[in-house]
Design a protein around this motif. Structure first.
Motif, PDB file in Angstrom:
ATOM      1  N   PRO A 169       0.831  -1.217   0.000  1.00  0.00           N
ATOM      2  CA  PRO A 169       0.000   0.000   0.000  1.00  0.00           C
ATOM      3  C   PRO A 169       0.862   1.262   0.000  1.00  0.00           C
ATOM      4  O   PRO A 169       2.017   1.248   0.405  1.00  0.00           O
ATOM      5  CB  PRO A 169      -0.797  -0.125   1.299  1.00  0.00           C
ATOM      6  CG  PRO A 169       0.098  -0.926   2.195  1.00  0.00           C
ATOM      7  CD  PRO A 169       0.831  -1.897   1.307  1.00  0.00           C
ATOM      8  N   GLY A 192      -4.501   0.849  -1.731  1.00  0.00           N
ATOM      9  CA  GLY A 192      -4.176  -0.463  -1.169  1.00  0.00           C
ATOM     10  C   GLY A 192      -2.981  -1.104  -1.852  1.00  0.00           C
ATOM     11  O   GLY A 192      -2.018  -1.531  -1.206  1.00  0.00           O
ATOM     12  N   SER A 193      -3.001  -1.169  -3.172  1.00  0.00           N
ATOM     13  CA  SER A 193      -1.888  -1.720  -3.955  1.00  0.00           C
ATOM     14  C   SER A 193      -2.205  -1.487  -5.426  1.00  0.00           C
ATOM     15  O   SER A 193      -3.338  -1.166  -5.798  1.00  0.00           O
ATOM     16  CB  SER A 193      -1.688  -3.214  -3.682  1.00  0.00           C
ATOM     17  OG  SER A 193      -2.843  -3.953  -4.109  1.00  0.00           O
TER      18      SER A 193
END
Length: 335
Positions: A59, A107-108
């Motif tokens: 993240p 988040g990613s």
């Protein structure tokens, strides 16, 4: 007049303040718009070659700072582009702050999106009019990948503070991975042992790039080789000199100290007498170590003077003293 002087004095003060960069009431000290874009958090690895590198499975936070006007509503939107095409909107938010920083948590990155990408930030007013735009280069990488193909994973290069896009950082002829895993040399130091030779060159020479005494050893070896060559040359000269000299009984018995030097034609006569009165011309060349041209001229002169005789048999010349010619050369019925 007094009023005019005061006005001029005030104007001078304002000009001085302006030249010093001091904000003055009613003047805009800085230009409105986006002032900074920053990626932070576990995913943000490093900045290299003008791009921020981020792990794809971690993240991060995307923070945008801007300056605006008082009592003005603003919108901040962020987008992700790959290969020039918009792939995802990261987020949008509204604010009425004049000087603000807004943060978008992410988040990613999507699993299928790696490599060079672009983050675009758009600043708009309340009515949707775009007032500023900023783009930032981002490179999404995998921890176990190897961007530069040097044998070290991206995670290892980050841990060692190496450049993930440069396979040979110190330009010594060895890849960073080989230096770390195979040779124990420094990937950021071209001459690990400080002996003046690059690590790659030392491996080509067959020496140890971690041994600082290499140059001294090579110098000593070169000196010994030079001494050996000189000694061998002197010995060879002595042996040749001894082979060229004929042993003189007077020298061995101490009866005579010096022997007079022979002329070239005397040398030829001596050789013929020592070899039964005749020799092949090629043998004379070998015995005297003179050139073929010199022997040929000398023998021709001696034949003309009647001191020797020459007989050609096939492709060979037989040189002989008078009365010592080959039997085949005698005329029939000469007895």
């Amino acid at each position: 007049m007094e009023l005019a002087r005061r006005a001029l004095a005030l104007l001078g003060v304002l000009l001085i303040l302006a030249s010093l960069g001091t904000p003055v009431s009613g003047w805009q000290a800085a230009q409105n718009g986006i002032t900074d874009v920053e990626l932070t958090g576990p995913a943000a690895v490093t900045e290299q070659d003008g791009s921020t590198f981020v792990w794809k499975d971690e993240p991060f936070n995307l923070s945008v700072s801007f300056l605006g006007e008082e009592n003005q509503a603003y919108g901040v939107c962020t987008y992700r582009y790959q290969n020039g095409n918009q792939s995802h909107r990261i987020g949008c938010t509204d604010t009425t702050a004049q000087n603000a920083t807004v943060t978008f948590p992410v988040g990613s990155w999507p699993v299928n999106e790696t490599g060079p990408q672009t983050v675009q930030v758009v600043l708009t007013t309340g009515d949707g009019t775009a007032t500023d735009l900023r783009t930032e280069s981002v490179t999404v990488i995998e921890k176990e990948g190897d961007l530069d193909g040097d044998g070290l994973t991206n995670r290892e290069e980050v841990k060692r503070d190496l450049n993930m896009t440069n396979a040979d950082m110190d330009k010594d002829g060895l890849g960073d991975g080989a230096e770390v895993k195979n040779y124990g040399t420094g990937p950021t130091k071209a001459d690990t042992d400080g002996d003046g030779l690059r690590d790659g060159l030392e491996l080509q020479l067959g020496t140890d790039p971690g041994d600082g005494s290499t140059v001294a050893k090579l110098s000593a070896g070169g000196l010994l080789l030079g001494v050996g060559l000189v000694a061998a040359w002197v010995l060879l000269r002595r042996r040749r000199g001894g082979a060229e000299r004929t042993a003189d009984p007077a020298e061995t018995t101490g009866e005579s100290a010096d022997e007079p030097l022979l002329t070239d034609d005397q040398r030829v006569i001596q050789l013929l007498e020592e070899n039964g009165g005749r020799m092949k011309q090629a043998a004379i060349v070998d015995e005297t170590e003179w050139s073929k041209a010199k022997v040929s001229r000398l023998l021709s002169d001696m034949v003309d003077e009647g001191r020797i005789e020459k007989l050609s048999i096939g492709r060979e010349n037989i040189i002989h003293l008078e009365g010592h010619g080959p039997e085949a050369a005698k005329p029939p019925y000469s007895e």
